[in-house]
Design an enzyme around this catalytic site. Structure first.
Site, PDB file in Angstrom:
ATOM      1  CG  ASP A   4      -2.272   0.599   0.962  1.00  0.00           C
ATOM      2  OD1 ASP A   4      -2.351   1.499   0.103  1.00  0.00           O
ATOM      3  OD2 ASP A   4      -3.254   0.210   1.636  1.00  0.00           O
ATOM      4  CG  ASP A  53      -9.354   1.300  -0.620  1.00  0.00           C
ATOM      5  OD1 ASP A  53      -8.463   1.217  -1.479  1.00  0.00           O
ATOM      6  OD2 ASP A  53      -9.132   1.313   0.600  1.00  0.00           O
TER       7      ASP A  53
END
Ligand SMILES: *[C@@H]1O[C@H](CO)[C@@H](O)[C@H](O)[C@H]1NC(C)=O
Ligand SMILES: *[C@@H]1O[C@H](CO)[C@@H](O)[C@H](O)[C@H]1NC(C)=O
Ligand SMILES: *[C@@H]1O[C@H](CO)[C@@H](O)[C@H](O)[C@H]1NC(C)=O
Length: 440
Positions: A159, A220
């Site tokens: 990430d 997301d």
């Protein structure tokens, strides 16, 4: 034609192949189970032992992936997301899993997953911290790559919280270098482009393709139809930049499958599965496999749609029509013969007027012009239309927020052809799409 220049670019890509990450893995989009969308950062094992991020949750899901037939359908990776770590590294500066929630360590969990015939994935972050505030890899790239290899990790999602997007052009390749140096082939999933796009930078996809097996381009996914629609729109609206980057070993990742959770209807779940297959997307389920209803399990295990997703050519599909809430998406697939491809075609109804919409179009109007015709099959309804010529009109009824997905294969006599990548053809697989008027 509006996209003339693009077609030249796509055409060259199809001919030469992009220089991608050659670590031998993710030759088709990875398939598996990932904790994040459904289980988030639940660390409260005292009050919620069944659902907290823990050794127990991942063993349970591993068992179910095998016993409920997901593994046989192709789902392979059991992937941990954020919130598995202790807040501090150990005295040697190494990452360590939370001692209470992962009491046997991650090598032991990886062994369990491997013993079931599956693969094991992990999550980290390029910055100082993970998005949930656990230690990131910045300053420890080599150490952490070695730790993951020593745990027999097969897949790393990296990430981008708590890092500078401008450092990523150097940092993501550097971590990839250390992964490679371990000698253990690990799928490398990068969040590099999405953080740069948010920072107003133009990602260098040449470099991203060279160093990552998959990467996130957009938000997301959340448990709602509006979130799913925003992703579908992003990939359609930006397809000229996005689509040419996909291919064996390197994939765009529109994020997890949320099929079987709370926010999508049955029709909407079918839409996500079909569109993800058209997009050549990784198929990472994030759902509670203990309680999923059979109709959603059937969507996730639809072998014909999975076969589209996993097509060996690795071409990502495109949105070829959008008008009045009706969209058509199409993806070139095998079998291939000379100048002709087979196609998966999805008809999507974004209308909300409560009754199915009729869509009628000839194969020729979709650009499917092979004179010998195509064997056309509905991938959800188990209907085979047989051999259709290009002038045949296909008529489908598409439910509101639902989809009809067809597969049109070059006629059977040509299926002996063994596909090679890239196709030895001077033909642009996307150029055939000619939906030029508004039909519906
Ligand atoms: C990460 O931490 C170091 C050391 O505290 C600091 O110098 C650096 O600016 C931090 N980086 C980011 C992106 O916050
Ligand atoms: C490391 O990179 C080389 C060169 O691209 C490649 O041939 C090799 O398979 C890679 N090894 C691993 C373990 O990723
Ligand atoms: C993008 O990355 C490639 C490959 O690493 C490099 O050759 C090229 O110079 C980069 N382009 C830009 C604009 O930085």
């Amino acid at each position: 034609m509006k996209y003339g220049a693009l077609f030249v670019a796509v055409f060259c890509t199809a001919l030469t192949g992009v220089v991608g990450l050659e670590n031998g893995v993710a030759r088709t989009p990875p398939m598996g189970w990932l904790s994040w969308e459904r289980f988030r950062c639940n660390t409260d094992c005292k009050n919620d032992p069944e659902n907290c991020i823990s050794d127990r949750l991942f063993r349970t899901m591993t068992d179910l992936v095998v016993s409920e037939g997901y593994a046989a359908a192709g789902y392979q990776y059991i992937n941990i997301d954020d919130c598995w770590l202790e807040k501090e590294r150990n005295f040697r500066g190494e990452l360590q899993p939370d001692r209470e929630r992962f009491p046997y360590g991650l090598r032991n969990l990886a062994d369990y997953v491997h013993a079931k015939g599956l693969k094991f994935g992990i999550y980290e972050d390029f910055g100082n911290y993970t998005c949930a505030g656990y230690p990131g890899i910045l300053g420890y790239l080599e150490t952490d790559a070695n730790t993951f290899a020593s745990w027999d990790v097969d897949y790393v999602k990296l990430d981008g919280c708590y890092s500078h997007p401008r450092d990523m052009d150097r940092g993501y390749p550097e971590f990839g270098y250390h992964l490679n140096r371990t000698g253990r082939a690990m799928v490398y999933s990068c969040s590099w482009p999405v953080y740069q796009i948010y920072a107003g930078m133009a990602p260098n996809f040449t470099s991203i393709i060279e160093h990552c097996n998959l990467w996130r381009n957009f938000d997301d996914i959340q448990d709602s139809w509006s979130s799913l629609e925003s992703i579908i729109d992003y990939y359609g609206n930006n397809q000229d930049v996005i689509v040419p980057n996909a291919g064996p070993g390197h994939w765009n990742d529109p994020d997890m499958l949320i099929i079987g959770n709370f926010g999508l209807s049955y029709e909407q779940c079918k839409t996500q599965m079909a569109l993800w297959a058209i997009l050549a997307a990784p198929l990472l389920m994030s759902v509670d496999l203990r309680t999923i209803r059979p109709e959603y399990k059937a969507i996730l295990q639809n072998k014909k749609i999975i076969a589209v997703d996993q097509d060996p050519l690795g071409f990502q599909g495109r949105r070829i029509y959008k008008h009045n809430g009706i969209e058509i998406w199409a993806r070139p697939i095998t079998p291939v013969q000379q100048n002709y491809f087979s196609y998966a075609v999805a008809f999507l109804n974004r209308r909300t007027d409560g009754t199915p919409s009729d869509v009628a179009v000839t194969l020729k109007e979709l650009g499917l012009v092979y004179p010998g015709g195509y064997v056309v099959e509905d991938l959800y309804e188990n209907v085979n239309y047989g051999l259709l010529t290009p002038s045949t009109k296909i008529k489908v009824k598409v439910n509101p927020s639902g989809v009809v997905i067809l597969r049109a294969d070059l006629q059977p006599s040509f299926q002996k052809y063994r596909p090679v990548f890239p196709p030895q053809s001077t033909y642009d697989p996307y150029q055939v799409f000619q939906v030029q008027r508004n039909y519906f």
